[in-house]
Design a protein around this motif. Structure first.
Motif, PDB file in Angstrom:
ATOM      1  N   VAL A  14      28.964  65.636 103.638  1.00 22.44           N
ATOM      2  CA  VAL A  14      28.662  65.794 102.213  1.00 22.44           C
ATOM      3  C   VAL A  14      27.428  66.681 102.026  1.00 22.44           C
ATOM      4  O   VAL A  14      27.411  67.556 101.158  1.00 22.44           O
TER       5      VAL A  14
ATOM      6  N   GLN B  90      36.994  68.553  98.566  1.00 23.63           N
ATOM      7  CA  GLN B  90      37.664  67.444  99.270  1.00 23.63           C
ATOM      8  C   GLN B  90      36.614  66.526  99.893  1.00 23.63           C
ATOM      9  O   GLN B  90      36.708  65.308  99.814  1.00 23.63           O
ATOM     10  N   THR B  91      35.581  67.125 100.498  1.00 21.43           N
ATOM     11  CA  THR B  91      34.567  66.339 101.201  1.00 21.43           C
ATOM     12  C   THR B  91      33.744  65.483 100.251  1.00 21.43           C
ATOM     13  O   THR B  91      33.430  64.336 100.563  1.00 21.43           O
ATOM     14  N   ILE B  92      33.387  66.031  99.077  1.00 23.55           N
ATOM     15  CA  ILE B  92      32.609  65.203  98.156  1.00 23.55           C
ATOM     16  C   ILE B  92      33.528  64.268  97.362  1.00 23.55           C
ATOM     17  O   ILE B  92      33.078  63.561  96.475  1.00 23.55           O
ATOM     18  N   GLY B  93      34.799  64.263  97.693  1.00 23.36           N
ATOM     19  CA  GLY B  93      35.719  63.285  97.110  1.00 23.36           C
ATOM     20  C   GLY B  93      36.383  63.735  95.830  1.00 23.36           C
ATOM     21  O   GLY B  93      37.080  62.961  95.187  1.00 23.36           O
ATOM     22  N   VAL B  94      36.172  64.992  95.445  1.00 21.55           N
ATOM     23  CA  VAL B  94      36.809  65.494  94.229  1.00 21.55           C
ATOM     24  C   VAL B  94      38.136  66.130  94.613  1.00 21.55           C
ATOM     25  O   VAL B  94      38.224  67.325  94.858  1.00 21.55           O
TER      26      VAL B  94
END
Lengths: 257, 232
Positions: free
Chosen positions: B26, B193-197
């Motif tokens: 992140v 994708q990594t920060i969850g969006v």
């Protein structure tokens, strides 16, 4: 059909191992990949050679026991199937087929094509469950679950824990597996209760076992026999960040007399 | 990789206890997204080279960037962003290499997101260019490297023209930005994708925006030497 097989042979965990070439003949196009290996093993037993060890159990594509890295792809060339559901008609007559075990530091080879996947069990033990009280059976629908959430939870719960995601990942990352286990519980009200603790425990266990980090190549999604989506990995990242930044702390009450 | 596995384990042992896999990723993604916005600003200023006004607007913009106090502070933040992105990129890559001590005999045939497997490699190319860029401009500006004779160390316009008139430099520049394009093509979508969006509703939009961004930024920078070679 005739095939040349290049199979990884390794006596035990300490042995160095290497590829050994075998020839198999008179294979029906409709025999399964394992039936072909069974025939090879019959040959080897007749010759007094140690048969090739490989994992298999249900042979129905639902148990997650079988593995095998076939010609550079976990579970072979077909999409959305396990090795046990692969048939020799998916290959051409005369093909050379490379058969290797899953490769990952956290999955040591036990023998030949069998690897120790108990690292996955350790991750589940770290939090992949819901703690429930024993007692009477609750009435159906006492806890409402939104349909879209239950659909997504069921999709994630389709994971059979075979490890193809780890095997295909250029980084040997277990994030598709872990995220599907986190998602199928986090999406349901029964799993929400322990969600924050669960994601932290499972991720920390995953890291400590030496799996790699996801670099978003999505090879896992392409190879998963249950076609689990990488959207679950994004959900896991969200859950993890939310737990890291916003989890409530337990109140420490000090008593004084 | 260039290091034996044991060295990686030792190098990594301290980092692993402090940052989890997701935290590291992140930090890398957020630093990367910050650099992504910076690139647009940098491209905007560079395109002023093509204004055809003898470098007036370019020099004005460069002067603003060099003197504005807010920008001066942001320069430190920017260096921090580069440093975080590279350090965590390296940590994550080293851990990833260590996670598969024994490789497959057969080459992987798994379908992957285009060029995503080569983020480290494209990153290294961009890093090498960054060093070159520092030697050519930043170190000249701060006085660490002497400017070419006849050019003031603050005169970025004439410095740029001189560099682009060199075919060898232009070639290195073009190759570097091609690799930056490869890097960005995967980077923007991967960062989200990594920060969850990421969600099925807009995953397609993010991918398209990511690819368009890579083409616009890499292409935008690459237009400049072509313009100097062909038009001027």
């Amino acid at each position: 059909m005739i095939f040349t097989l290049k199979i990884w042979r390794q006596k035990n965990a300490a042995d160095k191992g290497g590829l050994v070439t075998y020839k198999v003949e008179d294979i029906s196009a409709d025999s399964s990949f394992f039936e072909m290996l069974d025939m090879l093993n019959q040959q080897l037993i007749a010759q007094g050679v140690d048969p090739v060890a490989f994992d298999h159990d249900c042979r129905e594509g639902i148990c997650g026991t079988c593995s095998l890295y076939i010609n550079g792809r976990p579970h072979g060339p077909l999409k959305g199937v396990t090795t046990c559901q692969l048939h020799m008609r998916s290959f051409n007559n005369g093909d050379t087929i490379f058969i290797e075990p899953w490769r990952c530091g956290a999955f040591p080879v036990i023998k030949d094509l069998i690897v120790d996947r108990s690292a996955f069990d350790k991750i589940i033990q770290a939090g992949g469950y819901v703690s429930v009280n024993s007692g009477g059976i609750p009435d159906a629908n006492t806890i409402p679950v939104p349909k879209p959430d239950s659909d997504a939870a069921f999709d994630a719960a389709a994971c059979i824990g075979c490890g193809a995601c780890v095997a295909s990942c250029p980084n040997a990352s277990a994030m598709l597996f872990v995220s599907s286990k986190i998602s199928h519980l986090a999406l349901l009200p029964q799993g929400r209760v322990e969600a924050q603790h669960r994601v932290q425990q499972m991720v920390s266990t995953m890291d400590s076992l030496g799996f790699g980090n996801c670099s978003n190549t999505y090879a896992c999604e392409a190879e998963c026999p249950k076609e689990i989506s990488v959207v679950n990995i994004a959900r896991m990242n969200r859950e993890f960040l939310a737990a890291l930044l916003f989890a409530e702390k337990e109140k420490q009450i000090s008593f004084s007399l | 990789m260039f290091f034996p596995i044991e060295t990686i384990r030792i190098m990594d042992s301290s980092a692993r206890t402090r940052f989890s896999s997701i935290t590291s990723k992140v930090i890398m993604a957020l630093a990367g997204l910050f650099l992504v916005t910076f690139l647009l600003v940098h491209l905007g200023i560079n395109l002023l080279l093509l204004a055809g006004d003898g470098g007036q607007s370019f020099t004005a913009a460069a002067g603003f960037m060099a003197t504005n106090p807010v920008i001066r502070i942001f320069e430190v933040v920017l260096f921090g962003g580069f440093l975080l992105h590279m350090v965590f990129g390296l940590i994550v890559t080293l851990r990833n290499r260590a996670s598969r001590p024994l490789r497959y005999q057969h080459k992987s045939r798994s379908e992957t997101s285009p060029l995503s497997k080569y983020m480290f490699h494209s990153g290294v190319v961009v890093f090498v260019f960054l060093i070159l860029h520092f030697i050519d401009f930043y170190f000249v500006k701060v006085g660490l490297v002497a400017p070419p004779s006849g050019i003031d160390r603050h005169d970025f316009y004439r410095r740029s023209i001189l560099l682009f008139s060199d075919k060898g430099y232009s070639a290195i520049y073009l190759v570097s930005f091609l690799f930056l394009g490869f890097h960005l093509n995967h980077a923007v979508q991967a960062a989200f994708q990594t920060i969850g969006v990421s969600h099925n509703k807009y995953i397609g939009t993010i991918k398209v925006v990511s690819i368009l961004y890579a083409i616009i930024v890499a292409g935008g920078f690459m237009v400049i030497p072509f313009w100097f070679i062909l038009v001027r």
